[in-house]
Design a protein around this motif. Sequence first.
Motif, mmCIF file in Angstrom:
data_model
loop_
_atom_site.group_PDB
_atom_site.id
_atom_site.type_symbol
_atom_site.label_atom_id
_atom_site.label_comp_id
_atom_site.label_asym_id
_atom_site.label_seq_id
_atom_site.Cartn_x
_atom_site.Cartn_y
_atom_site.Cartn_z
ATOM 1 N N GLU A 386 0.853 -1.178 0.000
ATOM 2 C CA GLU A 386 0.000 0.000 0.000
ATOM 3 C C GLU A 386 0.888 1.228 0.000
ATOM 4 O O GLU A 386 0.661 2.182 -0.717
ATOM 5 C CB GLU A 386 -0.867 -0.016 1.243
ATOM 6 N N GLU A 387 1.942 1.133 0.795
ATOM 7 C CA GLU A 387 2.907 2.247 0.870
ATOM 8 C C GLU A 387 3.715 2.263 -0.410
ATOM 9 O O GLU A 387 3.837 1.274 -1.094
ATOM 10 C CB GLU A 387 3.808 1.981 2.061
ATOM 11 N N LYS A 388 4.294 3.408 -0.693
ATOM 12 C CA LYS A 388 5.179 3.486 -1.853
ATOM 13 C C LYS A 388 6.314 2.479 -1.714
ATOM 14 O O LYS A 388 6.791 2.205 -0.637
ATOM 15 C CB LYS A 388 5.770 4.894 -1.934
ATOM 16 N N THR A 441 7.559 -0.348 14.035
ATOM 17 C CA THR A 441 7.932 1.072 14.006
ATOM 18 C C THR A 441 6.715 1.960 13.764
ATOM 19 O O THR A 441 6.579 3.013 14.369
ATOM 20 C CB THR A 441 8.980 1.376 12.916
ATOM 21 N N HIS A 442 5.822 1.560 12.847
ATOM 22 C CA HIS A 442 4.604 2.337 12.606
ATOM 23 C C HIS A 442 3.604 1.483 11.849
ATOM 24 O O HIS A 442 3.925 0.380 11.411
ATOM 25 C CB HIS A 442 4.912 3.636 11.862
ATOM 26 N N ALA A 443 2.403 2.009 11.683
ATOM 27 C CA ALA A 443 1.295 1.158 11.254
ATOM 28 C C ALA A 443 1.054 1.154 9.743
ATOM 29 O O ALA A 443 0.003 0.718 9.293
ATOM 30 C CB ALA A 443 0.021 1.572 11.997
ATOM 31 N N HIS A 444 1.985 1.624 8.943
ATOM 32 C CA HIS A 444 1.804 1.484 7.496
ATOM 33 C C HIS A 444 1.883 0.014 7.110
ATOM 34 O O HIS A 444 2.680 -0.733 7.667
ATOM 35 C CB HIS A 444 2.865 2.292 6.733
ATOM 36 N N THR A 445 1.080 -0.371 6.128
ATOM 37 C CA THR A 445 0.902 -1.807 5.895
ATOM 38 C C THR A 445 2.145 -2.505 5.355
ATOM 39 O O THR A 445 2.258 -3.713 5.488
ATOM 40 C CB THR A 445 -0.264 -2.079 4.928
ATOM 41 N N ASP A 446 3.087 -1.751 4.770
ATOM 42 C CA ASP A 446 4.296 -2.462 4.333
ATOM 43 C C ASP A 446 5.194 -2.811 5.511
ATOM 44 O O ASP A 446 6.194 -3.483 5.364
ATOM 45 C CB ASP A 446 5.070 -1.662 3.276
ATOM 46 N N HIS A 447 4.806 -2.348 6.691
ATOM 47 C CA HIS A 447 5.591 -2.704 7.883
ATOM 48 C C HIS A 447 4.856 -3.699 8.777
ATOM 49 O O HIS A 447 5.441 -4.249 9.696
ATOM 50 C CB HIS A 447 5.933 -1.440 8.692
ATOM 51 N N THR A 448 3.573 -3.897 8.517
ATOM 52 C CA THR A 448 2.793 -4.795 9.389
ATOM 53 C C THR A 448 2.548 -6.157 8.755
ATOM 54 O O THR A 448 1.792 -6.957 9.295
ATOM 55 C CB THR A 448 1.416 -4.182 9.721
ATOM 56 N N ASN A 507 9.049 11.149 12.996
ATOM 57 C CA ASN A 507 8.608 12.278 12.165
ATOM 58 C C ASN A 507 8.119 11.817 10.788
ATOM 59 O O ASN A 507 8.398 12.437 9.783
ATOM 60 C CB ASN A 507 9.782 13.265 12.004
ATOM 61 N N HIS A 508 7.386 10.701 10.762
ATOM 62 C CA HIS A 508 6.945 10.136 9.480
ATOM 63 C C HIS A 508 5.425 10.177 9.395
ATOM 64 O O HIS A 508 4.866 10.934 8.626
ATOM 65 C CB HIS A 508 7.496 8.717 9.357
ATOM 66 N N CYS A 509 4.747 9.416 10.209
ATOM 67 C CA CYS A 509 3.284 9.467 10.270
ATOM 68 C C CYS A 509 2.897 9.335 11.738
ATOM 69 O O CYS A 509 3.756 9.052 12.574
ATOM 70 C CB CYS A 509 2.677 8.348 9.433
ATOM 71 N N GLY A 534 13.093 2.689 11.006
ATOM 72 C CA GLY A 534 11.774 2.649 10.396
ATOM 73 C C GLY A 534 11.706 3.752 9.360
ATOM 74 O O GLY A 534 12.724 4.383 9.050
ATOM 75 N N ASP A 535 10.525 4.031 8.804
ATOM 76 C CA ASP A 535 10.392 5.176 7.894
ATOM 77 C C ASP A 535 10.544 6.447 8.721
ATOM 78 O O ASP A 535 10.036 6.520 9.841
ATOM 79 C CB ASP A 535 9.007 5.172 7.227
ATOM 80 N N PHE A 536 11.235 7.424 8.188
ATOM 81 C CA PHE A 536 11.413 8.658 8.948
ATOM 82 C C PHE A 536 11.600 9.830 8.002
ATOM 83 O O PHE A 536 11.838 9.640 6.809
ATOM 84 C CB PHE A 536 12.618 8.547 9.891
HETATM 85 ZN ZN LIG Z 1 5.628 4.352 6.293
#
Ligand SMILES: [Zn+2]
Length: 680
Positions: A386-388, A441-448, A507-509, A534-536
């Motif tokens: 879902e994420e880029k 690290t965060h809840a974007h789907t490419d990380h979950t 500082n990402h989402c 994580g993404d930042f």
């Molecule tokens: Zn992300």
Amino acid sequence: MSLEDRIRNGLEFDDDTYYFLSHVYTSLVAQVHSVVVTQKNFQYLRVWRARSFGPAKFSEEREECTYRITQDIFKFYVVPPDPRIGKAIEYFGKEYLLEIAVYDNHQEVLKTVNSGDFLLLNNVHVGSKNKIHTLSIHGGGVTDYNREIAQIPADFADPKFRLFRRRCARIMVSYIKESVLQPCQMDDDKNYIRFKNYFDLVAQVHSVVETKRGFKYLRVWRARQLGTAEREKSKENTMFYVTTDIFKSYIVKPDSRIGHAVKHYGKHYLLEIAVYGNHQNVLQTLNSGDFVVVKNIHATHKSVYGNLTTILDLHEDGTRFNRGIYPVPNNCNDPQFRLYQRTCRRMLELFTDEGVFKEFEIERRISLNHPHVELMNRSLPRENIEEKLSEVVEESVQAESSSADSEDTMCAKPYSKIEIGRSIAVDYFTKRSKRPYHFLTHAHTDHTRGLDLTAARPVYCSPQTALILPKIMGVDPKHILDGTIHPLELMRPHKFEGFQVTLFDANHCPGSVMFLFEGYLIDEFAGGPVLCTGDFRADKTFMNRLDGPLNFLSELRLARVYLDNTYFKLDLEFPTRKSAQKILIKEIKAKRDKNILIPLHRLGRESLLEETSRILKEPIIIYKEKLEIAELLNHFKKKIETRKSNRKIEVVKKEHNILKSVYLILSRRNSRILFQNSGV
Ligand SMILES: [Zn+2]
């Protein structure tokens, strides 16, 4: 006079004349014992010079009339003594200790010293008060009074200084030599080959090297292989060895005969021990050919580039176990040791005529100590993301040199998961992963991916992520067992078995964090603290924090960084949040009569939408799931004043499949799609 010259001047100090000094100023070099504050708030720098001051026969008499800090006037330590120096003073007596009252500007320096440091003390006042002998460093600087307390750099190469430092190291351990020499009585085959968890050995120094990652290795040989020959051959393949790739420089160069001997007999005659913390001080005092007892070496097996490897470590501190490197005095009479020493000498005689020994090709470029960096690549089958698409790459250790010709080697190979030792996985949730601690690290789907909240496997994340995770994952909270989602507060360490973790804003989402892992398990795996970004977004706000609340990060020596990155293109201009918003508003305004579609993930850009709507004074319609998540995070709560408008601005689900996006535009005629790949 330069600092070097002033230090040389201090090295001229003659202990034997000290006894006669009175009401004069003198300069000397000494090693820090401790720093103490007294009940009357005087600050005392306590140093030693590994001998008594003045001729020994007078020292007792002198001691009687010397100012001493006693239990009654002691208040607290600013710098506690290194236990080894402390014990040495206990053994040799107070006449080995100098206690100097420090005044004014010089007290600042005391905050930066450690026990074991070598200092130049310039212009010390030797005085007496009521017949009591005193030492003080009064206020005033180098320029006006030629007065200072200065650290002597570890690499200060003056031979007199090296000699002095060597004497301190030797005297410090000389009195414990009996217990220290026990390893001489050991049977190699029985004791060493098994590589018990912790073991001691006596050996001859081959060399000391520093690797590109800043690790220091004491390399010793024992004039024989460890254990029986057959077993040793197989051991050679599984031992860790310093190679040309990771070699940076010698701290102590190998004696050419020992170098040739090891080359001749094979690497299994060499043991390379990573030395940490306070034990590194001794390394600088060694020469190749010295005999040392190394106590409490930790032998572990770990996977290095996929191969099970035996690693030898001398961890920091550990006085309880007598852990340390003890040079064996030249006059040691222990018969076992004598025998061993003779064996070494005989063997080395065979290599006397071999000429210069060369081992590593020494690079002449200047190297910096960068941590090992892993760049994460989350490229996956397209329909799953879902994420880029982001690139994650493992950078090899070579990126450590800052020189131009190594810049090319900074390209990194893809790396798709973060597993730290046997305990920790970050943003990696496959069922196969047996690690007990999973971090998000965060809840974007490419990380979950792979995360199953109903599987009763705990996941550790920030409080904000914990709040929205069930909704993002589309799981009814009823089906999530208590204790599955563990929120961890930001900016303070959380202790786990064998490690601790600190979270801070990436500082990402909303809810996105970086993880800093520290502790014994982490050291064992990576050799020091590990950072998972994580993404930042490393924009100005974030970078400013590195000078503020996050400045502890800049002081840390990270052994490894796992770096998530969206583009990893150095030539790509990355818009700031502000300028991205400006462009968005401009584009929407320019298309006054068009409906606007803004494709966005379920999480992120909440403030951007609020602001945009407020500035345009137009309503923005947001799809249901995104709205619900934003409301959990307290967004879209305030009413925004809007005018009536003929067109629709709508946030739609972001699709990665470009065909789906085209279809979306075609299906909604008269619409414009904005910000498909914003990276905002
Ligand atoms: Zn992300």
